[in-house]
Design a protein around this motif. Structure first.
Motif, PDB file in Angstrom:
ATOM      1  N   PHE A  66      -0.787   9.238  -7.694  1.00 23.81           N
ATOM      2  CA  PHE A  66       0.063   7.431  -8.268  1.00 23.81           C
ATOM      3  C   PHE A  66      -0.596   6.659  -8.248  1.00 23.81           C
ATOM      4  O   PHE A  66       0.040   5.844  -9.265  1.00 23.81           O
ATOM      5  CB  PHE A  66       1.621   7.670  -7.012  1.00 23.81           C
ATOM      6  CG  PHE A  66       1.772   9.155  -7.170  1.00 23.81           C
ATOM      7  CD1 PHE A  66       2.666  10.268  -8.173  1.00 23.81           C
ATOM      8  CD2 PHE A  66       2.175   9.928  -6.020  1.00 23.81           C
ATOM      9  CE1 PHE A  66       2.868  11.168  -8.278  1.00 23.81           C
ATOM     10  CE2 PHE A  66       2.647  11.411  -6.095  1.00 23.81           C
ATOM     11  CZ  PHE A  66       2.993  12.280  -7.066  1.00 23.81           C
ATOM     12  N   GLY A  67      -1.212   6.051  -7.175  1.00 28.32           N
ATOM     13  CA  GLY A  67      -1.644   4.679  -7.260  1.00 28.32           C
ATOM     14  C   GLY A  67      -2.608   4.794  -8.837  1.00 28.32           C
ATOM     15  O   GLY A  67      -2.546   3.256  -9.333  1.00 28.32           O
ATOM     16  N   GLY A  79      -9.772  -3.415  -1.083  1.00 28.49           N
ATOM     17  CA  GLY A  79     -10.394  -2.249  -1.101  1.00 28.49           C
ATOM     18  C   GLY A  79      -9.282  -1.486  -1.417  1.00 28.49           C
ATOM     19  O   GLY A  79      -9.285   0.077  -2.102  1.00 28.49           O
ATOM     20  N   LEU A  80      -7.927  -1.673  -1.426  1.00 26.50           N
ATOM     21  CA  LEU A  80      -6.596  -1.129  -1.865  1.00 26.50           C
ATOM     22  C   LEU A  80      -6.825  -0.925  -3.645  1.00 26.50           C
ATOM     23  O   LEU A  80      -6.590  -0.295  -3.862  1.00 26.50           O
ATOM     24  CB  LEU A  80      -5.360  -2.174  -2.039  1.00 26.50           C
ATOM     25  CG  LEU A  80      -4.305  -1.494  -2.162  1.00 26.50           C
ATOM     26  CD1 LEU A  80      -4.034   0.000  -1.557  1.00 26.50           C
ATOM     27  CD2 LEU A  80      -3.136  -2.519  -2.212  1.00 26.50           C
ATOM     28  N   GLN A 127       0.799  -1.214  -0.140  1.00 26.29           N
ATOM     29  CA  GLN A 127       0.147  -0.080   0.236  1.00 26.29           C
ATOM     30  C   GLN A 127       0.835   1.475  -0.077  1.00 26.29           C
ATOM     31  O   GLN A 127       0.510   2.178  -0.734  1.00 26.29           O
ATOM     32  CB  GLN A 127      -0.713  -0.023   1.036  1.00 26.29           C
ATOM     33  CG  GLN A 127      -1.729   0.592   1.362  1.00 26.29           C
ATOM     34  CD  GLN A 127      -2.949   0.951   1.738  1.00 26.29           C
ATOM     35  OE1 GLN A 127      -3.083  -0.264   3.306  1.00 26.29           O
ATOM     36  NE2 GLN A 127      -3.653   1.525   2.485  1.00 26.29           N
ATOM     37  N   ARG A 128       2.072   1.124   0.645  1.00 30.10           N
ATOM     38  CA  ARG A 128       2.692   2.594   0.550  1.00 30.10           C
ATOM     39  C   ARG A 128       3.081   3.026  -0.114  1.00 30.10           C
ATOM     40  O   ARG A 128       3.578   3.734  -0.885  1.00 30.10           O
ATOM     41  CB  ARG A 128       3.703   2.254   1.919  1.00 30.10           C
ATOM     42  CG  ARG A 128       4.488   3.616   2.113  1.00 30.10           C
ATOM     43  CD  ARG A 128       5.752   3.634   3.308  1.00 30.10           C
ATOM     44  NE  ARG A 128       6.718   3.976   3.063  1.00 30.10           N
ATOM     45  CZ  ARG A 128       7.670   3.991   3.694  1.00 30.10           C
ATOM     46  NH1 ARG A 128       7.712   2.345   4.339  1.00 30.10           N
ATOM     47  NH2 ARG A 128       9.184   4.417   3.731  1.00 30.10           N
ATOM     48  N   GLN A 141      -0.863  -9.980  -4.063  1.00 29.41           N
ATOM     49  CA  GLN A 141      -0.167  -8.905  -2.987  1.00 29.41           C
ATOM     50  C   GLN A 141      -1.243  -7.596  -2.770  1.00 29.41           C
ATOM     51  O   GLN A 141      -1.724  -7.125  -2.181  1.00 29.41           O
ATOM     52  CB  GLN A 141       0.680  -7.925  -3.004  1.00 29.41           C
ATOM     53  CG  GLN A 141       1.622  -9.597  -2.528  1.00 29.41           C
ATOM     54  CD  GLN A 141       2.249 -10.351  -1.174  1.00 29.41           C
ATOM     55  OE1 GLN A 141       1.460  -8.905   0.402  1.00 29.41           O
ATOM     56  NE2 GLN A 141       1.567 -11.018  -0.918  1.00 29.41           N
ATOM     57  N   VAL A 142      -1.512  -7.044  -4.281  1.00 24.71           N
ATOM     58  CA  VAL A 142      -2.358  -6.126  -3.873  1.00 24.71           C
ATOM     59  C   VAL A 142      -3.880  -6.521  -4.148  1.00 24.71           C
ATOM     60  O   VAL A 142      -4.729  -6.006  -3.634  1.00 24.71           O
ATOM     61  CB  VAL A 142      -2.430  -5.016  -5.670  1.00 24.71           C
ATOM     62  CG1 VAL A 142      -3.149  -4.212  -5.717  1.00 24.71           C
ATOM     63  CG2 VAL A 142      -0.984  -4.868  -5.868  1.00 24.71           C
ATOM     64  N   LEU A 143      -3.895  -7.774  -4.685  1.00 25.77           N
ATOM     65  CA  LEU A 143      -5.609  -7.811  -4.485  1.00 25.77           C
ATOM     66  C   LEU A 143      -5.671  -8.448  -3.077  1.00 25.77           C
ATOM     67  O   LEU A 143      -6.655  -8.518  -3.113  1.00 25.77           O
ATOM     68  CB  LEU A 143      -5.736  -9.087  -5.996  1.00 25.77           C
ATOM     69  CG  LEU A 143      -5.976  -8.159  -7.021  1.00 25.77           C
ATOM     70  CD1 LEU A 143      -5.616  -9.276  -8.216  1.00 25.77           C
ATOM     71  CD2 LEU A 143      -6.457  -7.387  -7.627  1.00 25.77           C
ATOM     72  N   ALA A 144      -4.897  -8.872  -2.486  1.00 26.11           N
ATOM     73  CA  ALA A 144      -5.421  -9.343  -1.593  1.00 26.11           C
ATOM     74  C   ALA A 144      -5.745  -8.322  -0.427  1.00 26.11           C
ATOM     75  O   ALA A 144      -6.133  -8.854   0.619  1.00 26.11           O
ATOM     76  CB  ALA A 144      -4.476 -10.125  -0.806  1.00 26.11           C
TER      77      ALA A 144
END
Length: 149
Positions: free
Chosen positions: A70-71, A60-61, A24-25, A54-57
């Motif tokens: 930037f995301g 809400g990310l 996330q960071r 890792q992102v999908l886990a």
């Protein structure tokens, strides 16, 4: 970034491990997001899928990244990965109200053809992803629960 494109697996390993350490960071960081984006584009399929998972886990990310300066580049990179593209689209469609209210999210939804002026495209995509059937099922379960039978 040249290590990601030209380095060996043992050289890429520490970079990928660091990215996985705080997804996330780093996905929201001005410079780290560029490294993250290049990792999703240039690494092997196994390494890309590991980062994507890792992102999908994190709940809400994807939606949060779609609404971040930037995301959003990470979300675009995820949409370019065939293994997770449909899942990312599904998450964006489910949260289209929130995403469409944000400046960056609105731009992304328009790129995907899911803007407010194209509701038919949203319905077609929800049918394709099976969301319509899921909603009908949830409504049926709720009516049975309310009916007491």
């Amino acid at each position: 970034m040249s290590i990601l494109s030209n380095g060996s697996s043992s050289q890429r390993g520490p970079i990928l491990a660091a990215l996985r350490g705080d997804v996330q960071r780093f996905a929201r960081h001005r410079f780290a997001s560029k490294v993250f984006e290049h990792a999703l584009a240039l690494c092997s399929d196994e390494e890309r899928n590991g980062l994507a998972s890792q992102v999908l886990a994190r709940p809400g990310l994807v939606v949060a990244l779609a609404c971040h300066n930037f995301g959003i580049s990470i979300v675009r990179a995820l949409l370019d990965l065939p293994s997770v593209s449909k899942q990312v689209q599904m998450l964006l469609v489910k949260s289209s109200g929130r995403v469409s209210r944000d400046r960056f999210g609105t731009e992304l939804m328009l790129e995907l053809g899911l803007g407010k002026q194209q509701p038919k495209r949203v319905l077609d995509l929800t049918r394709e992803l099976g969301l319509a059937e899921r909603t009908a099922y949830d409504a049926a379960v709720a009516s049975i629960a309310i009916g007491g039978a």
